[in-house]
Motif scaffolding. Structure first.
Motif, PDB file in Angstrom:
ATOM      1  N   CYS A  48      75.542 101.925  30.961  1.00 35.29           N
ATOM      2  CA  CYS A  48      74.393 101.528  31.378  1.00 35.29           C
ATOM      3  C   CYS A  48      74.463 101.016  33.179  1.00 35.29           C
ATOM      4  CB  CYS A  48      74.138  99.662  30.352  1.00 35.29           C
ATOM      5  SG  CYS A  48      73.715 100.410  29.107  1.00 35.29           S
ATOM      6  N   THR A  52      71.994 102.589  35.265  1.00 39.06           N
ATOM      7  CA  THR A  52      71.355 101.539  36.118  1.00 39.06           C
ATOM      8  C   THR A  52      71.667 101.589  37.677  1.00 39.06           C
ATOM      9  OG1 THR A  52      72.346  99.340  35.923  1.00 39.06           O
ATOM     10  CG2 THR A  52      70.560  99.588  33.991  1.00 39.06           C
ATOM     11  N   GLN A  54      73.574  99.658  39.277  1.00 38.29           N
ATOM     12  CA  GLN A  54      74.469  98.503  39.779  1.00 38.29           C
ATOM     13  C   GLN A  54      75.587  98.917  39.561  1.00 38.29           C
ATOM     14  OE1 GLN A  54      72.464  95.463  39.615  1.00 38.29           O
ATOM     15  NE2 GLN A  54      74.639  94.748  40.525  1.00 38.29           N
ATOM     16  N   ASN A 229      69.241  92.354  29.744  1.00 38.89           N
ATOM     17  CA  ASN A 229      67.895  92.558  29.809  1.00 38.89           C
ATOM     18  C   ASN A 229      67.139  91.941  30.408  1.00 38.89           C
ATOM     19  OD1 ASN A 229      66.885  94.856  30.875  1.00 38.89           O
ATOM     20  ND2 ASN A 229      66.211  95.034  28.835  1.00 38.89           N
TER      21      ASN A 229
END
Length: 302
Positions: A48, A52, A54, A229
């Protein structure tokens, strides 16, 4: 208030609350179960983190990385001790004692960080201490060995380690939640690998594997995704309220499915402990580590 983040957080906490039930069905000891959980969390949340994007904007600071590593050590110990408590005592008692963590934050903060102990803090500590005495039933233990074997020590150690993750995680503000958890669970894999007994995985039933995979992927990967989230979109007050969905679900599963029936004194002790914790959160908001950002996510992670 956005309803979707509230539903996500509520669902995350409800699933967290079932982890004690899942733990008892896996058929493997605490250390091995936490090892599986660390692997699942590292892979799932690492994925994840990259998806994303990030990872491209992380601000890596030597001090925060060291804090995250130390925080990860306490987070993993917290899981191990909690799962060992589940092996020795009812989920209701273990979860109630585990949620004493905010009280230990007060105690540790006043002793080592020279934080002022207010009347509110003292009252909460005394209330929770009395609740612990009632819930564990000291009068039933004839020796120190009986007391240690009851699981009480493991539950208290898990709460202390939980409190340490809160205090140490306070100053981590630049790293994202994904980066923090990736580092911490990766540390968990390295920590636990030397103690692993892979023989415990031999001869497990399909049902055991179902619960093991569920604990790893659902309780760690999927639930943490829901948690992260929704975290930034909810206020601290709302999160502080929703976090109690976790113990409520745990206690309901323990009483309805596993047929645990607390005595009158234990019920009174549970009420005292959660009353003291709620009072602490309401009156001492500044000790709540979580923020609308990522700095204190360990406050809510089981």
């Amino acid at each position: 208030m956005n309803r979707v983040p509230m539903l996500q957080m509520s669902l995350a906490m409800a699933i967290f609350g079932s982890i004690g039930f899942f733990t008892g069905k896996t058929g493997i000891p605490a250390v091995e179960l936490v090892f599986v959980r660390c692997i699942c969390a590292t892979l799932f949340l690492g994925f994840c983190w990259f998806i994303t994007g990030q990872h491209k904007v992380e601000v890596w600071c030597k001090r925060e990385v060291l804090q995250t590593i130390v925080c990860g050590i306490f987070l993993v110990l917290n899981w191990v001790f909690l799962f060992k408590a589940f092996e020795e005592m009812s989920i209701t008692v273990a979860i109630t004692l585990y949620n004493l963590a905010p009280i230990f934050v007060l105690i540790i903060g006043s002793i080592f960080l020279k934080e002022k102990m207010t009347l509110t803090s003292l009252l909460a500590i005394v209330t929770c201490f009395l609740g612990s005495v009632f819930i564990i039933g000291i009068q039933h233990f004839n020796s120190l060995a009986d007391f240690v074997g009851s699981g009480f020590v493991w539950a208290i150690l898990s709460a202390v380690c939980y409190a340490m993750t809160m205090l140490i995680g306070k100053g981590i503000t630049n790293l994202s939640a994904y980066a923090m958890t990736f580092v911490q669970t990766a540390i968990g894999i390295l920590m636990l690998f030397p103690f692993m007994n892979f023989a415990v995985f031999i001869g497990l039933s399909d049902s055991n594997w179902l619960y093991i995979i569920g604990t790893g992927l659902i309780h760690t990967g999927f639930v943490y995704y829901l948690f992260f989230n929704s975290l930034r979109k909810l206020s601290t007050i709302v999160i502080s309220a929703l976090v109690f969905v976790d113990p409520v679900v745990a206690i309901l599963l323990d009483t309805l499915i596993l047929d645990f029936r607390p005595s009158i004194l234990q019920s009174f002790g549970i009420l005292l402990i959660f009353g003291g914790i709620v009072y602490t959160i309401v009156k001492q908001e500044k000790i709540v580590v979580a923020s609308d950002g990522d700095g204190g996510l360990e406050r809510y992670l089981l």
